[in-house]
Design an enzyme around this catalytic site. Sequence first.
Site, PDB file in Angstrom:
ATOM      1  N   TRP A  27       1.869   2.805  14.859  1.00  0.00           N
ATOM      2  CA  TRP A  27       1.261   2.027  13.759  1.00  0.00           C
ATOM      3  C   TRP A  27       1.982   0.706  13.508  1.00  0.00           C
ATOM      4  O   TRP A  27       3.213   0.655  13.475  1.00  0.00           O
ATOM      5  CB  TRP A  27       1.320   2.863  12.474  1.00  0.00           C
ATOM      6  N   ASN A  29       1.883  -2.674  10.572  1.00  0.00           N
ATOM      7  CA  ASN A  29       1.237  -3.469   9.524  1.00  0.00           C
ATOM      8  C   ASN A  29       1.858  -4.853   9.460  1.00  0.00           C
ATOM      9  O   ASN A  29       1.807  -5.564  10.485  1.00  0.00           O
ATOM     10  CB  ASN A  29       1.049  -2.730   8.195  1.00  0.00           C
ATOM     11  N   ASP A  30       2.381  -5.305   8.323  1.00  0.00           N
ATOM     12  CA  ASP A  30       2.727  -6.727   8.172  1.00  0.00           C
ATOM     13  C   ASP A  30       3.603  -7.301   9.288  1.00  0.00           C
ATOM     14  O   ASP A  30       4.574  -6.661   9.703  1.00  0.00           O
ATOM     15  CB  ASP A  30       3.589  -6.964   6.921  1.00  0.00           C
ATOM     16  N   PHE A  95      11.192  -2.333   4.513  1.00  0.00           N
ATOM     17  CA  PHE A  95       9.950  -3.057   4.246  1.00  0.00           C
ATOM     18  C   PHE A  95      10.069  -4.514   4.688  1.00  0.00           C
ATOM     19  O   PHE A  95      11.075  -4.956   5.203  1.00  0.00           O
ATOM     20  CB  PHE A  95       9.591  -2.934   2.759  1.00  0.00           C
ATOM     21  N   GLU A 238       2.384  -9.961  -2.932  1.00  0.00           N
ATOM     22  CA  GLU A 238       3.290  -9.556  -1.863  1.00  0.00           C
ATOM     23  C   GLU A 238       3.532 -10.751  -0.930  1.00  0.00           C
ATOM     24  O   GLU A 238       2.817 -11.752  -0.959  1.00  0.00           O
ATOM     25  CB  GLU A 238       2.666  -8.394  -1.082  1.00  0.00           C
TER      26      GLU A 238
HETATM   27  C1  FRU Z   1       2.161  -5.522   2.449  1.00  0.00           C
HETATM   28  C2  FRU Z   1       3.258  -4.529   2.154  1.00  0.00           C
HETATM   29  C3  FRU Z   1       4.535  -5.233   1.797  1.00  0.00           C
HETATM   30  C4  FRU Z   1       5.581  -4.215   2.148  1.00  0.00           C
HETATM   31  C5  FRU Z   1       4.991  -3.572   3.373  1.00  0.00           C
HETATM   32  C6  FRU Z   1       5.235  -2.109   3.510  1.00  0.00           C
HETATM   33  O1  FRU Z   1       1.131  -5.027   3.248  1.00  0.00           O
HETATM   34  O2  FRU Z   1       2.845  -3.636   1.151  1.00  0.00           O
HETATM   35  O3  FRU Z   1       4.585  -5.657   0.455  1.00  0.00           O
HETATM   36  O4  FRU Z   1       6.811  -4.814   2.360  1.00  0.00           O
HETATM   37  O5  FRU Z   1       3.587  -3.775   3.306  1.00  0.00           O
HETATM   38  O6  FRU Z   1       4.898  -1.620   4.771  1.00  0.00           O
END
Ligand code: FRU
Length: 509
Positions: A27, A29-30, A95, A238
């Site tokens: 997976w 994400n950011d 994070f 964020e």
């Molecule tokens: C944004 C977020 C950030 C955080 C991360 C956690 O998508 O929520 O604020 O650092 O993803 O995976």
Amino acid sequence: MANLPPPEKAQASKWYPFYHAAPPVGWLNDPNGFCWYKGEYHIFYQYHPHSVDWGPMHWGHSTSKDFCHWEHQPIALTPGALSEGHEWYDWDGCFSGCGVEFEGKLWLMYTSQRFNGPGGVNSSANPSGYNPSGSSGGGNVTERQCYAYSEDGIHFTKYEKNPVIDIPNDHPIIANIDFRDPKIWDHNGKYYCVIGNRIRDRSRTQIVLFESENFFDWTYKSVVAISKPDYSEGTMWECPGFAHFGDDYVMIISPQHVPPKGRFFHNIHQAGYMVGKLDYDQGVFTHGDFYTFDHGFDFYATTMMKHPDTGRYFIIAWMAAWQSPFPEQADGWTNLLTIPRELKMRDGKVLTVPPPEMEGLRKGSVSYENVTVDKPTKLDGVKGSVGELIVEVDPKEAFDIELRVGGSEELGNIEKTVFSYEPNERVMTLNRDLAGAGPKGTREVQFDPCDKLELRFFLDRSSIELFVNDGEYVMTTRTYPRTESDDIVFVPKNGKLVLSSVTYYDFLK
Ligand code: FRU
């Protein structure tokens, strides 16, 4: 541990990108820590390597010399091991954050996560003696800011004095819950850092500013920006950051839960910017309204870098929306990042433009000029699933451009992702109802009046990014067609359509 395939197998997925950064398996994400270090671009990303779902966050890592090819690197950050009792501050995850070169080393500043609860912060392995009973907000997770550093840009060591920003429960302004995503920059010999935060009663969200003379000792300076109290600007900002073009400052943020307004804000969360002036003495950003960077479906958590040699700014985002279905999970991977987009400012507006570096992918070109079509038409050689399509057309024309077309209408298995332009209102509609296996729906954007429309599409197996008039408007979407659905069809909507020019580059040729 979930059953993930070997990385080679995940990367053989028919939807795995050819030129976008994506996780080797698992997976993503950011994007995080976007920077230039020792002759290469580095992009890190929120990563869960043990399954196709979000889980305790690691930092994955890829590098590129040219924005066209990304190379997988070893995992940069792993949450501290509860069983070994060390790195007590990030047992529950590392994070989002940033990457900065300081005195020859690459420093990552990230947000550490700790659930406050049994077996958590009260255990003997918690050297801070932090007491969760005075927990400051609605959640039960303390977020702190930490460093890791590297001499080679590949292997990282967590800083011995972590955390470097640790907010006590009774801080008058900052809650240490929902306190994340640090971004550092330097100005006039000082370091500054902005961090997203939700105020304690959760009625507003704010960006807080810290400063440091020496890069290591950070002091709280101010609330640099704060949302309106009616949630019209979202519940949590964020991934903040600041760029500047002369005296004009651009604050990038990713606000959660902005309510829809007209054609805007139909995704669950937004990513965009505000333009204004930053007063460093007061630590206050005076700004205009929030605008999104992208009018499609899949664009969140923008991260930004400034090239140290040229001063050019680039952004990259997560090409997804929280809570979407991700059909590629069946193949052992989830999500990808957008192409890098160069940030430019024109007439007070921020544009996000594909950088010229991306032209390095161009191969197998086919071009046409002044083609008039009076029925749905394909042009010889203009087709593919990994390439770039550039169409110039008069903004008075009405048309559809259908991409990744396949199957047949008669058999009811037609596939297509459709971009429809309506000239009276100057509205472009992206429709993915028939786009294949993934989520469906439409998104719209209205253009300002213009003399010419240049539409530039980047296609990469399971994604399409459209840039209009040099990044003035952008629409990004995941799309999950069959591999053989690779036709491009031009459809006149008013009897006939004049295409001033059409160029297609097939990156696989
Ligand atoms: C944004 C977020 C950030 C955080 C991360 C956690 O998508 O929520 O604020 O650092 O993803 O995976």
